[in-house]
Write an enzyme that holds these catalytic residues in place. Structure first.
Site, short mmCIF file in Angstrom:
data_model
loop_
_atom_site.label_atom_id
_atom_site.label_comp_id
_atom_site.label_asym_id
_atom_site.label_seq_id
_atom_site.Cartn_x
_atom_site.Cartn_y
_atom_site.Cartn_z
N ASP A 1 -6.96 -1.31 -4.81
CA ASP A 1 -8.07 -0.96 -3.92
C ASP A 1 -8.96 0.09 -4.57
O ASP A 1 -10.19 0.03 -4.46
CB ASP A 1 -7.55 -0.43 -2.58
N ASP B 1 0.85 -1.19 0.00
CA ASP B 1 0.00 0.00 0.00
C ASP B 1 0.89 1.24 0.00
O ASP B 1 1.99 1.22 0.57
CB ASP B 1 -0.91 0.01 1.23
#
Length: 167
Positions: free
Chosen positions: A142, A124
């Site tokens: 995402d 991330d």
């Protein structure tokens, strides 16, 4: 409904491939350019680029569970992708909205599954915040999943609106 692949929604799968490639390229750049755990590069007063790992799901859900969640989320993602591909196969290529939505979800899901299976965690790097309150870091996969899911929800509202208007 028996359609050939060139007339079915499967033609939208190029978008899933594009989403997957963009996701993986962005994660590779982050891994190569930002040290893990580095406080981040401030882009704006509310957005940083960071390099963090997530062994769980959204918001690090189940991240501390010892490893079984890696396989659970991989199987879940493959099952959802299979279902969405099945739905794409059954619909017409002209059904753009759902074709795009499903393909974005597929590409995003496969991007995160690739990380889980190859790295053991998801990379991330997008860190949005306000003052000292940070939203959990996330990635392009995402974002693609969220956009695809939002499109499905919006389509549901659009469909309901059409039903309300139609006598």
């Amino acid at each position: 409904m028996n359609m050939t692949h060139h007339k079915s929604g499967l033609r939208w799968l190029w978008l899933a491939v594009l989403a997957f490639v963009l996701d993986q390229a962005s994660k590779l750049a982050v891994v190569k350019l930002l040290p893990f755990g580095y406080p981040g590069v401030e882009i704006t007063p509310f957005f940083n680029l960071v390099h963090v790992y997530n062994k769980g799901a959204a918001f690090s859900f189940l991240a501390d569970q010892g490893g079984w969640q890696r396989w659970f989320f991989a199987v879940l993602a493959f099952a959802i992708c299979g279902l969405l591909i099945h739905w794409l196969r059954k619909q017409s290529v002209a059904q753009r909205w759902s074709g795009i939505a499903y393909s974005l979800i597929i590409g995003g899901a496969l991007g995160n599954v690739f990380d889980r299976l190859v790295l053991g965690h998801v990379v991330d790097f997008l860190d949005f915040y306000w003052q000292r309150a940070h939203w959990p870091a996330f990635n392009l996969a995402d974002s693609f999943i969220f956009i695809g899911a939002a499109m499905i929800v919006l389509d549901g509202f659009r469909s309901e609106k059409k039903k309300d208007v139609t006598p």
